[in-house]
Motif scaffolding. Structure first.
Motif, short mmCIF file in Angstrom:
data_model
loop_
_atom_site.label_atom_id
_atom_site.label_comp_id
_atom_site.label_asym_id
_atom_site.label_seq_id
_atom_site.Cartn_x
_atom_site.Cartn_y
_atom_site.Cartn_z
N GLY A 223 0.81 -1.22 0.00
CA GLY A 223 0.00 0.00 0.00
C GLY A 223 0.84 1.27 0.00
N SER A 224 2.12 1.15 0.37
CA SER A 224 2.99 2.33 0.41
C SER A 224 3.32 2.82 -0.98
N ARG A 225 3.18 1.95 -1.97
CA ARG A 225 3.54 2.33 -3.34
C ARG A 225 2.49 3.30 -3.89
N GLN A 226 2.88 4.54 -3.98
CA GLN A 226 1.92 5.56 -4.40
C GLN A 226 2.68 6.74 -4.97
N HIS A 227 2.12 7.40 -5.97
CA HIS A 227 2.77 8.61 -6.47
C HIS A 227 2.56 9.74 -5.47
N ILE A 228 3.62 10.52 -5.21
CA ILE A 228 3.54 11.55 -4.17
C ILE A 228 2.44 12.58 -4.47
N LEU A 229 2.26 12.93 -5.75
CA LEU A 229 1.23 13.92 -6.08
C LEU A 229 -0.16 13.36 -5.81
N GLU A 230 -0.35 12.06 -6.07
CA GLU A 230 -1.66 11.45 -5.76
C GLU A 230 -1.92 11.50 -4.26
N LEU A 231 -0.88 11.18 -3.51
CA LEU A 231 -1.00 11.19 -2.05
C LEU A 231 -1.47 12.57 -1.56
N ILE A 232 -0.87 13.62 -2.12
CA ILE A 232 -1.21 14.98 -1.69
C ILE A 232 -2.63 15.35 -2.14
N VAL A 233 -2.95 15.09 -3.40
CA VAL A 233 -4.27 15.49 -3.93
C VAL A 233 -5.40 14.80 -3.17
N THR A 234 -5.26 13.49 -2.95
CA THR A 234 -6.32 12.76 -2.24
C THR A 234 -6.48 13.30 -0.82
N ARG A 235 -5.35 13.59 -0.16
CA ARG A 235 -5.45 14.12 1.21
C ARG A 235 -6.09 15.49 1.25
N VAL A 236 -5.76 16.32 0.27
CA VAL A 236 -6.37 17.66 0.24
C VAL A 236 -7.88 17.52 0.10
N GLY A 237 -8.32 16.62 -0.78
CA GLY A 237 -9.76 16.42 -0.99
C GLY A 237 -10.45 15.91 0.26
N VAL A 238 -9.92 14.83 0.83
CA VAL A 238 -10.57 14.19 1.98
C VAL A 238 -10.49 15.09 3.22
N LEU A 239 -9.28 15.55 3.56
CA LEU A 239 -9.15 16.37 4.77
C LEU A 239 -9.81 17.73 4.60
N GLY A 240 -9.88 18.21 3.34
CA GLY A 240 -10.58 19.47 3.07
C GLY A 240 -12.05 19.35 3.44
N ALA A 241 -12.68 18.25 3.04
CA ALA A 241 -14.09 18.04 3.37
C ALA A 241 -14.29 17.94 4.88
N LEU A 242 -13.38 17.27 5.56
CA LEU A 242 -13.50 17.11 7.01
C LEU A 242 -13.29 18.45 7.72
N TYR A 243 -12.38 19.26 7.17
CA TYR A 243 -12.12 20.59 7.73
C TYR A 243 -13.37 21.48 7.61
N VAL A 244 -14.01 21.42 6.44
CA VAL A 244 -15.21 22.23 6.22
C VAL A 244 -16.31 21.85 7.20
N LEU A 245 -16.46 20.54 7.43
CA LEU A 245 -17.54 20.09 8.30
C LEU A 245 -17.18 20.21 9.78
N GLY A 246 -15.92 20.41 10.09
CA GLY A 246 -15.49 20.73 11.46
C GLY A 246 -15.76 19.64 12.50
N PHE A 247 -15.36 18.44 12.22
CA PHE A 247 -15.57 17.34 13.18
C PHE A 247 -14.76 17.58 14.46
N SER A 248 -15.21 16.98 15.58
CA SER A 248 -14.51 17.16 16.86
C SER A 248 -13.12 16.52 16.81
N LYS A 249 -12.25 17.01 17.67
CA LYS A 249 -10.86 16.54 17.64
C LYS A 249 -10.76 15.05 17.98
N SER A 250 -11.55 14.60 18.98
CA SER A 250 -11.47 13.19 19.39
C SER A 250 -11.91 12.27 18.25
N VAL A 251 -12.94 12.69 17.49
CA VAL A 251 -13.43 11.89 16.36
C VAL A 251 -12.39 11.90 15.24
#
Ligand code: ZN
Ligand code: ZN
Length: 392
Positions: free
Chosen positions: A249-277
């Motif tokens: 699973g570690s085999r991944q292109h670095i740009l893909e890693l960044i783009v996917t994280r921006v998308g997923v964590l961006g959505a979570l940031y917008v919705l503002g989930f609690s820190k423990s969750v």
């Protein structure tokens, strides 16, 4: 020199290790020796070699004890193998590393005050994750193996291990870029009232929701990576592994890693989930991302229609025709059943893994360059082959 030949020769070796010759224990001693040496460097230069998000939670005394135990185990194995004349050079190298570590202060190096905002590489994250993940996942893979004869040092382990090392070392850079982009791209979409509503949910509901939101974003970005030929050039790196195990699973292109994280964590940031969750979600995603690739076969029963299991994700990595462009989800398998992209096969596991046409070059550097230098359409696949790069 024989010492270098025996130690560096290990990186070119693939396959089953013969037991009883001191090689398995020698490799364990040598690995512990390397980790102890890196650990003492991290004690000396914590501001440059440790991850701020992690070091806040460290108990230095526990780390010192862990290092001491690792040094004793490494030295003990190395000395006894040397006495019995088993892989002398490898074990001597392990002992030498322990001696150098001790010479540099070992577990007793004092840690003073240091600035918190220096650029850093995640050496501590690499050491702890390699120790922890190897212990947990190799154990699970040995207890419940899918392919019983698959060795730990399987085909192309060197490539995936290099991906693993680099991904950990650049964790600081990735976090910096991802945080910067998230705030730049998504700040306009933050609504405090919505965030408050989400944070007032019961813990379990909020946890189920965070995983659902993350997986929906992940599902559609992942599907785009398969269906848009330009994006597939990046994602095909992840699919090129022909052997599945926890390291794959570690085999991944670095740009893909960044783009996917921006998308997923961006959505979570917008919705503002609690820190423990959020913290628990990070643990779940960290575990599942590794576990889903593992060489593991377990009886999941009906659970396999609900959550993503190694069975489910192994099919995603298959080059069998019936499996192409299917099983995109990372957490909830039902998302693929919902959108009609789940594999429907009579077989429990696929036969072949990798990209159809086998056009990915081996090696970390070539794989990072692949999306930019791909010129020939070698792939004969129903899955979109990488498109030709535009003429410069
Ligand atoms: Zn994929
Ligand atoms: Zn995968």
């Amino acid at each position: 020199m024989k010492l270098f030949d025996q130690v560096f020769g290990l990186f070119n070796e693939t396959g089953e290790l013969k037991r009883g010759l001191g090689k398995v224990s020698g490799i364990i001693a040598f690995t512990l020796g390397v980790l102890c040496f890196l650990g003492v460097l991290a004690f000396h230069f914590p501001e440059y070699l440790t991850t701020p998000e992690l070091r806040k939670n460290y108990n230095p005394d526990m780390l010192r004890q862990l290092m001491f135990v690792a040094m004793v185990v490494a030295a003990g194995i190395a000395v006894s193998n040397m006495i019995f004349g088993r892989h002398r050079y490898l074990n001597f190298a392990a002992l030498l590393l322990v001696i150098i570590t001790q010479g540099l202060g070992g577990p007793t190096v004092p840690i003073g005050d240091f600035p918190d905002h220096t650029p850093y590489i995640g050496l501590d994250w690499f050491i702890l994750d390699l120790l922890g993940s190897t212990t947990i996942f190799v154990l699970i893979e040995k207890m419940f193996p899918l392919y019983k004869n698959q060795p730990v040092f399987r085909f192309e382990w060197q490539t995936d291990f290099t991906h693993f090392i680099v991904n950990h070392f650049i964790v600081g850079l990735i976090l910096l870029v991802v945080n910067f982009l998230i705030h730049r791209l998504f700040s306009w979409a933050v609504f405090p009232a919505l965030q408050e509503m989400i944070r007032s949910l019961p813990f379990i509901a909020e946890l189920a929701l965070i995983i659902l939101v993350a997986d929906l974003v992940q599902y559609w970005t992942h599907r785009a990576y398969h269906e848009v030929p330009f994006l597939w050039r990046f994602h095909s790196v992840h699919h090129s592994t022909k052997v599945m195990d926890w390291m794959a699973g570690s085999r991944q292109h670095i740009l893909e890693l960044i783009v996917t994280r921006v998308g997923v964590l961006g959505a979570l940031y917008v919705l503002g989930f609690s820190k423990s969750v959020m913290d628990l979600y990070i643990i779940i995603v960290g575990f599942q991302a590794v576990f889903n690739h593992a060489n593991v076969s377990l009886p999941w029963g009906p659970l396999k229609y609900i959550i993503v299991t190694p069975d489910f994700h192994h099919w995603h990595h298959s080059s069998d025709r019936e499996a192409l462009d299917k099983n995109y989800a990372a957490h909830y398998a039902f998302i693929d059943y919902l959108f009609g992209t789940a594999v429907k096969s009579d077989k429990r596991f696929p036969e072949e893994y990798g990209v159809l046409g086998d056009y990915m070059p081996p090696g970390f550097v070539k794989q990072q360059l692949f999306p930019f230098v791909f010129r020939e359409k070698k792939a004969q696949s129903t899955r979109p082959a990488p498109a030709e790069p535009p003429a410069l």
